[in-house]
Design an enzyme around this catalytic site. Structure first.
Site, short mmCIF file in Angstrom:
data_model
loop_
_atom_site.label_atom_id
_atom_site.label_comp_id
_atom_site.label_asym_id
_atom_site.label_seq_id
_atom_site.Cartn_x
_atom_site.Cartn_y
_atom_site.Cartn_z
N TRP A 140 0.53 -0.56 2.80
CA TRP A 140 1.21 -1.84 2.98
C TRP A 140 1.01 -2.79 1.79
CZ3 TRP A 140 -2.71 -5.19 2.39
CH2 TRP A 140 -3.98 -4.78 2.79
N ASN A 141 0.05 -2.50 0.91
CA ASN A 141 -0.26 -3.52 -0.11
C ASN A 141 0.75 -3.56 -1.25
OD1 ASN A 141 -1.18 -1.09 -1.15
ND2 ASN A 141 -3.03 -1.95 -2.06
N LYS A 164 6.62 8.33 5.24
CA LYS A 164 6.16 7.47 6.33
C LYS A 164 5.59 6.20 5.69
CE LYS A 164 2.16 6.83 8.13
NZ LYS A 164 2.23 5.35 8.13
N PRO A 165 6.30 5.06 5.83
CA PRO A 165 5.76 3.83 5.27
C PRO A 165 4.67 3.27 6.18
CG PRO A 165 7.80 3.35 6.42
CD PRO A 165 7.57 4.84 6.55
N GLY A 218 -4.07 5.56 0.29
CA GLY A 218 -4.72 4.88 1.41
C GLY A 218 -6.23 5.07 1.32
N SER A 219 -6.86 5.02 2.47
CA SER A 219 -8.33 5.02 2.47
C SER A 219 -8.89 6.42 2.19
CB SER A 219 -8.85 4.53 3.82
OG SER A 219 -8.63 5.53 4.80
N GLU A 240 -4.42 9.16 -3.58
CA GLU A 240 -4.83 7.95 -4.30
C GLU A 240 -5.61 7.13 -3.28
OE1 GLU A 240 -5.14 4.53 -5.31
OE2 GLU A 240 -2.97 4.22 -5.58
N CYS A 274 -6.35 -1.40 -4.64
CA CYS A 274 -7.52 -0.52 -4.79
C CYS A 274 -8.07 -0.55 -6.20
CB CYS A 274 -7.27 0.89 -4.30
SG CYS A 274 -5.66 1.47 -4.59
N GLU A 448 -0.41 9.47 -10.88
CA GLU A 448 0.94 8.96 -10.63
C GLU A 448 1.38 8.14 -11.83
OE1 GLU A 448 0.31 7.01 -6.71
OE2 GLU A 448 1.53 8.66 -5.96
#
Ligand code: SIN
Length: 470
Positions: A140-141, A164-165, A218-219, A240, A274, A448
């Protein structure tokens, strides 16, 4: 609005983190429905892959242009659902579009090679081919840029992609999808599938036999779960994951430049990236002067709804995020850190946290070892270069690190010693489509952006041609 929204409760409710009001409700896809999208994407893929790279580039370039033509509308959506200030949201739209422009061009350079032969009558060569149908899970960031950074190289290489957002930010993703289809990207080839069952969809992406590659931002915890699930199918992964970026200020640094760099790195998206500076290591001799300069600049930050003019720090994504930051600051305080400014929830509302400076932080405090994801500057004092490198590397994470120094020998020594995938030297913003973004250790796998970002969506095939002399 570029797409239809549903009545409250009929799908995934999207809230504005500044006001906590519902702004839209979007369709939520079940894992079974998304399996259908994967099958359709896979069926659409061969025709797309058979087009020339130049032809694919023309379509991708159109997508880029449509995004930039709607930059303000998209930025308004990003601000509404993620909370980031409008100026940052406009920047994110341009950042996101830049990946499409970059990979549209880079797709034309997916070169193979010829290799000097090992035997008469034989010739050795390699070709690079699209991985196949891919899936992505995005955060989401950066609700736009983290999608384009994955989808653009996938499509440029000739792959299909189902995304998938994040549950919190499906609107910008759906808008991107509308513009992609308007640009001529076949509807089944690239789909956005919001869901209220993220764990179920993660499992689907890892185990569906048609998904040849999954890219996740994500995490670290979720990345590890996905990695375990992907083992059964040997699904290729790009991950990532989390970071714990040290930002080191040596005593020979240009202090004003270091303050500028820290403000940019730390407070981008209210500290919710991040690669945000997470631990600020400042050498003894410049510690007090540096903290005083940072405090002056922090006093000038304006907290509020990102849609309001002049606001520089928006809300955190939700109340739980505010609670986590409050706990980290409280625990640091209890363990002996001093609050120089901020330190609590902001008067702007339940979703906001005051920009905060902590001094007297020790590396063993949670605020220096966890990823804060909030506007907190924990300052750790250090003695010498060896001390700084030891503290900086003493973490399982290895995404981004920053340092400020002027001595050329020190610059090379520290740059080489930092165990990170990315190092900013005398700069606090490293993100760009032209450079490889990614981490080592628990921060992930793969890169990326840059020409390396295309490799993530290509397989290398070795071909041996015999019978040449007969
Ligand atoms: C992230 O926070 O995941 C990405 C940040 C960036 O691209 O700069």
């Amino acid at each position: 609005m570029l797409f239809a929204t549903l009545a409250a409760g009929e799908g995934l409710d999207v809230l504005n983190p500044a006001t906590e009001n519902r702004i839209a409700t979007v369709r939520s896809y079940s894992p079974e429905e998304i399996a259908g999208l994967i099958e359709r994407a896979d069926a659409a893929r061969p025709v797309w892959a058979a087009r020339t790279a130049k032809d694919r580039a023309v379509v991708l370039r159109r997508w880029h242009d449509l995004i930039m033509a709607r930059q303000d509308d998209l930025a308004a959506l990003v601000t509404a659902e993620s909370g980031k200030p409008l100026a940052e949201a406009r920047g994110e739209v341009a950042y996101g579009a830049a990946f499409i422009e970059w990979f549209a061009e880079e797709g034309k350079r997916a070169y193979g090679e010829t290799i000097p032969t090992f035997a008469p009558g034989k010739r050795v060569l390699t070709i690079r081919q699209a991985v196949g149908t891919c899936a992505a899970i995005t955060p989401w960031n950066f609700p736009i840029a983290m999608i384009t950074r994955k989808v653009a190289p996938a499509l440029a290489a000739g792959c299909a992609m189902v995304v998938k957002p994040a549950e919190a930010t499906p609107l910008s993703a759906l808008a991107l999808e509308v513009l992609a289809h308007e640009a001529g990207i076949p509807a089944d080839l690239f789909r956005i599938a919001p869901t209220d069952d993220p764990a179920g969809v993660g499992t689907l992406f890892c185990t569906h036999p048609l998904v040849r590659k999954l890219s996740f931002t994500g995490s670290t915890r979720v990345g590890q779960i996905l990695m375990e699930q992907a083992a059964a199918n040997v699904t290729r992964l790009s991950l990532e994951l989390g970071g714990n970026a040290p930002f080191i200020v040596f005593d020979d640094a240009d202090l004003d430049a270091a303050v500028d760099g820290l403000m940019a790195s730390k407070f981008r998206n209210a500290g919710q990236t991040c690669v945000c500076a997470n631990r600020i290591l400042v050498q003894d001799g410049v510690h007090d002067a540096f903290v005083a300069k940072v405090a002056e600049r922090v006093a000038g930050l304006v907290v509020g709804d990102g849609a309001a003019s002049g606001v520089t720090i928006g809300p955190l994504i939700n109340r739980a995020a505010v609670g986590k930051v409050r706990e980290l600051v409280g625990a640091a305080r209890k363990a002996g850190a001093s609050v120089i400014s901020g330190g609590k929830q902001s008067d702007a509302g339940a979703g906001f946290f005051e920009p905060t400076i902590l001094t007297g932080v020790r590396p063993d405090m949670a605020v220096a070892s966890a990823e804060i994801f909030g506007p907190v500057v924990p300052v750790i004092r250090f003695v010498d270069e060896a001390d700084a490198i030891r503290i900086a590397n003493d973490t399982p994470f290895g995404l981004a690190a920053y340092f400020y120094a002027r001595d050329m020998g020190r610059i090379w020594r520290v740059m080489e010693a930092l165990e990170y995938g990315m190092v900013g030297v005398n700069d606090g913003i490293i993100s760009t489509e032209v450079a490889p973004f990614g981490g080592i250790k628990h921060s992930g796998l793969g890169r990326e952006g840059s020409r390396h970002g295309l490799d993530e969506y290509l397989e290398l095939k070795y071909c041996l041609m015999g019978g040449i002399d007969r």
